[in-house]
Motif scaffolding. Sequence first.
Motif, PDB file in Angstrom:
ATOM      1  N   GLU A 267       0.784  -1.249  -0.084  1.00 26.30           N
ATOM      2  CA  GLU A 267       0.165   0.130   0.080  1.00 26.30           C
ATOM      3  C   GLU A 267       0.866   1.348   0.188  1.00 26.30           C
ATOM      4  O   GLU A 267       0.592   2.327  -0.695  1.00 26.30           O
ATOM      5  CB  GLU A 267      -1.006  -0.141   1.216  1.00 26.30           C
ATOM      6  CG  GLU A 267      -2.389  -1.140   0.949  1.00 26.30           C
ATOM      7  CD  GLU A 267      -2.865  -1.059   2.433  1.00 26.30           C
ATOM      8  OE1 GLU A 267      -2.473  -0.618   3.315  1.00 26.30           O
ATOM      9  OE2 GLU A 267      -4.087  -1.563   2.017  1.00 26.30           O
ATOM     10  N   ALA A 268       1.827   1.081   0.833  1.00 28.60           N
ATOM     11  CA  ALA A 268       2.932   2.419   0.945  1.00 28.60           C
ATOM     12  C   ALA A 268       3.681   2.734  -0.551  1.00 28.60           C
ATOM     13  O   ALA A 268       3.607   3.721  -0.928  1.00 28.60           O
ATOM     14  CB  ALA A 268       3.906   2.192   1.696  1.00 28.60           C
TER      15      ALA A 268
ATOM     16  N   GLY B  98       1.402   6.553  -6.606  1.00 21.31           N
ATOM     17  CA  GLY B  98       0.226   7.323  -7.136  1.00 21.31           C
ATOM     18  C   GLY B  98       0.701   8.695  -6.860  1.00 21.31           C
ATOM     19  O   GLY B  98       0.107   9.771  -7.963  1.00 21.31           O
ATOM     20  N   ARG B  99       1.487   9.325  -6.017  1.00 16.90           N
ATOM     21  CA  ARG B  99       1.751  10.628  -5.787  1.00 16.90           C
ATOM     22  C   ARG B  99       2.666  11.023  -7.079  1.00 16.90           C
ATOM     23  O   ARG B  99       2.509  12.092  -7.500  1.00 16.90           O
ATOM     24  CB  ARG B  99       2.439  10.765  -4.581  1.00 16.90           C
ATOM     25  CG  ARG B  99       1.671  11.006  -3.209  1.00 16.90           C
ATOM     26  CD  ARG B  99       2.310  11.318  -1.901  1.00 16.90           C
ATOM     27  NE  ARG B  99       3.499  10.422  -1.703  1.00 16.90           N
ATOM     28  CZ  ARG B  99       3.418   9.276  -0.751  1.00 16.90           C
ATOM     29  NH1 ARG B  99       2.106   9.177  -0.416  1.00 16.90           N
ATOM     30  NH2 ARG B  99       4.378   8.585  -0.550  1.00 16.90           N
TER      31      ARG B  99
ATOM     32  N   SER C 115       3.457  13.938 -12.119  1.00 14.02           N
ATOM     33  CA  SER C 115       3.623  13.847 -13.526  1.00 14.02           C
ATOM     34  C   SER C 115       2.797  14.403 -14.415  1.00 14.02           C
ATOM     35  O   SER C 115       3.164  15.199 -15.408  1.00 14.02           O
ATOM     36  CB  SER C 115       4.148  12.439 -13.928  1.00 14.02           C
ATOM     37  OG  SER C 115       5.376  12.142 -13.388  1.00 14.02           O
ATOM     38  N   LEU C 116       1.593  14.016 -13.975  1.00 14.02           N
ATOM     39  CA  LEU C 116       0.522  14.669 -14.813  1.00 14.02           C
ATOM     40  C   LEU C 116       0.252  16.025 -14.590  1.00 14.02           C
ATOM     41  O   LEU C 116      -0.164  16.947 -15.623  1.00 14.02           O
ATOM     42  CB  LEU C 116      -0.897  13.976 -14.259  1.00 14.02           C
ATOM     43  CG  LEU C 116      -0.885  12.535 -14.840  1.00 14.02           C
ATOM     44  CD1 LEU C 116      -2.165  11.747 -14.162  1.00 14.02           C
ATOM     45  CD2 LEU C 116      -1.116  12.479 -16.468  1.00 14.02           C
ATOM     46  N   ARG C 117       0.380  16.637 -13.383  1.00 11.24           N
ATOM     47  CA  ARG C 117       0.211  17.981 -12.990  1.00 11.24           C
ATOM     48  C   ARG C 117       1.283  18.953 -14.069  1.00 11.24           C
ATOM     49  O   ARG C 117       1.046  19.824 -14.562  1.00 11.24           O
ATOM     50  CB  ARG C 117       0.558  18.525 -11.747  1.00 11.24           C
ATOM     51  CG  ARG C 117      -0.855  18.029 -10.879  1.00 11.24           C
ATOM     52  CD  ARG C 117      -0.708  18.796  -9.489  1.00 11.24           C
ATOM     53  NE  ARG C 117      -2.013  18.515  -8.813  1.00 11.24           N
ATOM     54  CZ  ARG C 117      -1.983  18.078  -7.634  1.00 11.24           C
ATOM     55  NH1 ARG C 117      -1.032  17.684  -7.041  1.00 11.24           N
ATOM     56  NH2 ARG C 117      -3.194  17.720  -6.979  1.00 11.24           N
TER      57      ARG C 117
END
Length: 180
Positions: free
Chosen positions: A154-155, A161-162, A167-169
């Motif tokens: 999960e970590a 995810g972060r 990267s998308l931003r």
Amino acid sequence: HDKLQAEGLFDPARKQPLPRFPRRIAIITSPTGAAIRDILQVLTRRWPSLDAVLLPVAVQGESAAPQIAEALNQVKQIDGVDVVIAGRGGGSLEDLWAFNEEIVARAIAACPMPVISAVGHEIDVTIADLVADRRALTPSEAAELVVPDMVELEAQLQHVGRRLVGSLRERASSARRQLE
């Protein structure tokens, strides 16, 4: 030992990889020993949703080797099993002898799923250890080898995810600058 080695039963090339995310694990051990408690404790801590099936056998004495071999042969008839742990807690060399029997070695080699040998004895190596797809020094270590730690996973997923969001931003603001 020499006969089994000559037949290639110890050959690393015939060993199967362990599944990354097993759905169902077969455990071949004594239903009353410390090994099953240790294995289940580690499995439920690391991967709580895992399905485990116990095939109860004697792990020492004259009936042990035939029972272990029979359980290994039965595993393929249980739906969804994709990895097997076979073993026991520690003991004297005589206590561990069932895991040195040819019938057990051949059953491990014939098992279509990967088998982890989990005989709790760090200094003695049994024939089962040599034939198995993976050797664990203890039953607890076998449980750790067979499933990932859900908390760690999960970590890692949160970290990925972060990074994806960052990267998308960055890509969106780069495209915005290019557009302007």
